[in-house]
Design an enzyme around this catalytic site. Structure first.
Site, PDB file in Angstrom:
ATOM      1  N   SER A   7       0.869  -1.180   0.000  1.00 46.84           N
ATOM      2  CA  SER A   7       0.000   0.000   0.000  1.00 46.84           C
ATOM      3  C   SER A   7       0.901   1.224   0.000  1.00 46.84           C
ATOM      4  O   SER A   7       2.088   1.143   0.329  1.00 46.84           O
ATOM      5  CB  SER A   7      -0.940  -0.010   1.210  1.00 46.84           C
ATOM      6  OG  SER A   7      -0.214  -0.185   2.418  1.00 46.84           O
ATOM      7  N   GLU A   9       1.252   5.652   0.700  1.00 49.89           N
ATOM      8  CA  GLU A   9       0.737   6.895   1.269  1.00 49.89           C
ATOM      9  C   GLU A   9       1.139   8.068   0.391  1.00 49.89           C
ATOM     10  O   GLU A   9       2.294   8.185  -0.018  1.00 49.89           O
ATOM     11  CB  GLU A   9       1.282   7.108   2.683  1.00 49.89           C
ATOM     12  CG  GLU A   9       0.773   8.410   3.319  1.00 49.89           C
ATOM     13  CD  GLU A   9       1.301   8.616   4.716  1.00 49.89           C
ATOM     14  OE1 GLU A   9       0.847   7.886   5.619  1.00 49.89           O
ATOM     15  OE2 GLU A   9       2.173   9.489   4.913  1.00 49.89           O
ATOM     16  N   ASP A 101      -0.915  15.680  14.610  1.00 54.20           N
ATOM     17  CA  ASP A 101       0.139  16.517  15.173  1.00 54.20           C
ATOM     18  C   ASP A 101      -0.413  17.885  15.529  1.00 54.20           C
ATOM     19  O   ASP A 101      -1.308  18.402  14.851  1.00 54.20           O
ATOM     20  CB  ASP A 101       1.276  16.685  14.165  1.00 54.20           C
ATOM     21  CG  ASP A 101       1.984  15.374  13.862  1.00 54.20           C
ATOM     22  OD1 ASP A 101       2.078  14.542  14.778  1.00 54.20           O
ATOM     23  OD2 ASP A 101       2.420  15.198  12.711  1.00 54.20           O
ATOM     24  N   PHE A 211      13.300  14.416   9.633  1.00 57.28           N
ATOM     25  CA  PHE A 211      11.973  13.865   9.901  1.00 57.28           C
ATOM     26  C   PHE A 211      12.059  12.820  11.002  1.00 57.28           C
ATOM     27  O   PHE A 211      11.237  12.794  11.930  1.00 57.28           O
ATOM     28  CB  PHE A 211      11.418  13.267   8.607  1.00 57.28           C
ATOM     29  CG  PHE A 211       9.967  12.860   8.671  1.00 57.28           C
ATOM     30  CD1 PHE A 211       9.095  13.421   9.582  1.00 57.28           C
ATOM     31  CD2 PHE A 211       9.477  11.898   7.797  1.00 57.28           C
ATOM     32  CE1 PHE A 211       7.759  13.041   9.638  1.00 57.28           C
ATOM     33  CE2 PHE A 211       8.150  11.512   7.840  1.00 57.28           C
ATOM     34  CZ  PHE A 211       7.292  12.082   8.770  1.00 57.28           C
TER      35      PHE A 211
END
Length: 289
Positions: A7, A9, A101, A211
């Site tokens: 999958s 994102e 967030d 990140f």
């Protein structure tokens, strides 16, 4: 070794150029027949409308199974569920439910006075409506807000018990990180077949490193050294492909049969890793989007 289910994102475009990049990404990766693709929210819910538009467009035009991210940041319960209803009305039946967030500059997450206090409350509300398959986040490395090493496992169990169907993990750099987390989850009584590792193909090491630091992801010294040398020699892409392929292969060797790729809307490295794992294009999907 059988090929894994995959999958992807994506994140919603915020400019015309970014829109073209998203559609190029979809066209590049759709032929690999992902079981679903997801579209993110920005920090603090900043891309809420863009996410809704991107999800609807992808659902209507791509032929892919599209999952929408949904958070409870800066929204009342009614507003959050209204967005879920809009997804349902558009035919979307998959949601990735996250606390979300805090907005940039905020000291931490503060629930809306009339909103959901955390992801577990949001998941329970969505599950009660019985409209969606619900996916949630999980953290093999300790979440920056976790009070102790056990907290991430406990929170995941609460999410699954509240009605979530599957967990997608934060990215990590070494297979052992995920495998230890999976073992801890099994000891806590969690069905580990419902945990899918999240994979970040490293398009840019400096960006990925920053990140990772924000997310609390452990950065092994050997990866830092390897990228320093590869960047100096102009071999960063080769190293990134090799490391990501090896990570996925190690996971598959240890019984992992599903992988979720964080594409950052840059599809080439993800595609190359999938090819290396033996995942070949489905000809019938080559002209989607």
């Amino acid at each position: 070794m059988t090929t894994p289910d995959i999958s992807f994102e994506f994140f919603p475009p915020q400019s015309l150029e970014a829109s073209f990049r998203l559609w190029d990404t979809v066209q590049t990766l759709a032929p690999l027949a992902p079981r679903f693709v997801s579209v993110t929210y920005g920090a603090g819910g900043t891309t809420r409308d863009l996410t809704r538009e991107a999800v609807a467009t992808l659902h209507n035009s791509s032929g892919l199974n599209v999952a929408a991210h949904l958070t409870c940041v800066n929204a009342t319960k009614a507003e959050t569920l209204a967005i879920a209803d809009q997804f349902a009305e558009a035919g979307v039946r998959e949601i990735v439910a996250l606390r979300g967030d805090p907005p940039k500059g905020a000291a931490g997450f503060e629930p809306h006075p009339e909103g959901y206090a955390n992801s577990v409350e949001l998941i329970a509300a969505l599950a009660e409506r019985n409209q969606f398959s619900i996916r949630v986040g999980a953290y093999p490395d300790r979440h920056p807000e976790a009070t102790n090493a056990r907290a991430d496992v406990d929170w995941l169990k609460r999410k699954l018990d509240a009605g979530a169907d599957e967990a997608l993990t934060q990215f990590f750099f070494e297979a052992d990180t995920f495998l230890r987390f999976r073992d801890d989850c099994a000891k806590a009584g969690i069905d580990t077949s419902r945990i899918t590792p999240g994979i970040l193909p490293i398009e840019n090491w400096k960006g990925a490193r920053n990140f990772a630091k924000r997310c609390g992801t452990t950065i092994p010294a050997w990866i830092d050294d390897a990228f320093d040398k590869a960047i100096r020699d102009g071999r960063e892409d080769l190293l990134a492909t090799a490391l990501c392929t090896e990570l996925c292969s190690d996971l598959m060797d240890n019984g992992v049969d599903k992988l979720h790729f964080y594409t950052l809307n840059r599809p080439e490295l993800t595609r190359d890793v999938c090819f290396a794992l033996g995942i070949t294009p489905d000809v019938s999907l080559e002209n989607v989007a």
